[in-house]
Write an enzyme that holds these catalytic residues in place. Structure first.
Site, mmCIF file in Angstrom:
data_model
loop_
_atom_site.group_PDB
_atom_site.id
_atom_site.type_symbol
_atom_site.label_atom_id
_atom_site.label_comp_id
_atom_site.label_asym_id
_atom_site.label_seq_id
_atom_site.Cartn_x
_atom_site.Cartn_y
_atom_site.Cartn_z
ATOM 1 C CE LYS A 12 -6.238 2.084 -0.810
ATOM 2 N NZ LYS A 12 -6.867 2.156 0.512
ATOM 3 N NE ARG B 105 -3.774 7.953 7.217
ATOM 4 C CZ ARG B 105 -5.034 7.999 6.844
ATOM 5 N NH1 ARG B 105 -5.375 7.637 5.630
ATOM 6 N NH2 ARG B 105 -5.976 8.401 7.669
ATOM 7 N NE ARG C 20 -5.716 9.967 3.139
ATOM 8 C CZ ARG C 20 -4.596 10.243 2.506
ATOM 9 N NH1 ARG C 20 -4.408 11.431 1.951
ATOM 10 N NH2 ARG C 20 -3.635 9.330 2.413
ATOM 11 C CE LYS D 40 -3.717 2.250 2.618
ATOM 12 N NZ LYS D 40 -4.580 2.154 3.822
ATOM 13 C CB SER E 177 -11.372 7.225 -3.786
ATOM 14 O OG SER E 177 -10.170 7.727 -3.210
ATOM 15 C CD GLU F 88 5.798 -3.853 3.628
ATOM 16 O OE1 GLU F 88 5.285 -4.775 4.299
ATOM 17 O OE2 GLU F 88 6.017 -2.725 4.086
#
Length: 314
Positions: free
Chosen positions: A240, A209, A197, A187, A266, A225
């Site tokens: 993502k 983040r 958000r 991600k 989004s 990962e």
């Protein structure tokens, strides 16, 4: 080469085929509203009150969509996100309602704290630092509460190190060995998340983040990962966003040959909708082409806000 490109022959030779079985539809459930509310930055997409979700799922299932991922907007937020693991929380109530009406639906839940905390970060915060290890037991509690309420798959999205192991251990210890984990393994700290958000009311109160989401410049890090998450017990791994990370989807699929999900996020959705409303693009044709490219890159599952409109096309 053109001999096989005639209209009657093209469908016979397609290498990639998009199906409703590939699609996962996101559903925003808002505990604070009494009727569906459109999300301004995501034209045509809505938050739903708990009592309307089963009906929305039913409409999507009539189009052939079987899998749904739920994001909750709670009535109460605090520093530790306690509403996220409340057995009477927004997602828990939603799962029970939907399962009662739709036994065959595949119910997936987002396991994270950002929608449930006052600070909007994906973990426990001390000062202005997001703490990794103290967050892990809470993620386990959230996953167990979702499993109790009927989740088939839990999807940890916070990018905390060790989150998959913590959740797998918690599920197994509580008798939910059959509940699968779809980990947000790669991600990225992407600018494509802005509309989400707003939709989930998960804006962060400070900083960003980047201390826990991946650097957009990195590719090989994604493989590390994914390898760690699979070792910890992930059943499905996710990349993502999707559209700007098709290369990562391909590398993950080739390196591990496990079920791969991609999140058509989004911002990717909103760009298509904005251009469509200006008359610059055919929304459905562009969405179909984008989703096909994600499938062609190697994704087995695609989380997408275009799910219903593409299901109608398919």
């Amino acid at each position: 080469m053109r001999r096989l490109r005639r209209d009657r022959l093209r469908p016979l030779l397609r290498e990639s085929r998009l199906s409703t079985d590939d699609l996962i539809m996101p559903v925003f459930v808002d505990e604070n509203i009494s009727s569906p509310k459109e999300i301004p930055s995501m034209p045509g997409y809505f938050r739903f009150p708990i009592h309307d979700v089963a009906d929305e799922v039913g409409k999507a299932m009539e189009l052939g969509i079987r899998a749904f991922i739920f994001f909750g907007i709670p009535s109460h937020k605090d520093d530790v996100g306690s509403s996220a693991f409340d057995d009477d929380g927004v997602i828990q109530k939603t799962l029970r309602n939907v399962r009662k009406e739709h036994e065959d639906a595949v119910l997936i839940t987002d396991v994270c704290l950002c929608e449930y905390t006052t600070h909007g970060h994906c973990g426990i915060v001390k000062g202005k630092e997001v703490l990794n290890d103290p967050t892990l037991p809470i993620l386990g509690k959230i996953a167990v509460s979702h499993a109790k309420s009927g989740a088939d798959i839990v999807a940890p999205s916070g990018m905390m190190d060790g989150m998959v192991k913590a959740i797998r251990s918690a599920l197994d210890e509580n008798g939910f060995e059959s509940v699968a984990i779809m980990s947000y393994s790669a991600k990225y700290a992407s600018s494509f998340y802005g509309p989400f958000r707003e939709a989930a009311e998960s804006e962060y109160a400070f900083g960003d983040r980047k201390s826990y989401q991946m650097d957009i410049h990195n590719g090989s890090e994604a493989l590390r990962e994914v390898k760690l998450d699979l070792k910890e017990g992930a059943d499905i791994v996710m990349v993502k966003p999707a559209l700007s990370y098709l290369d990562i989807i391909r590398r993950v699929k080739e390196a591990f040959n496990v079920p791969v999900a991609a999140y058509n996020v989004s911002g990717e959705y909103s760009m298509v909708k904005a251009a469509g409303r200006m008359g610059w693009l055919d929304e459905k044709e562009i969405a179909y082409e984008i989703l096909t490219s994600i499938k062609r890159a190697g994704a087995d599952l695609i989380i997408t806000y275009h799910a219903k409109e593409i299901a109608e096309v398919l």
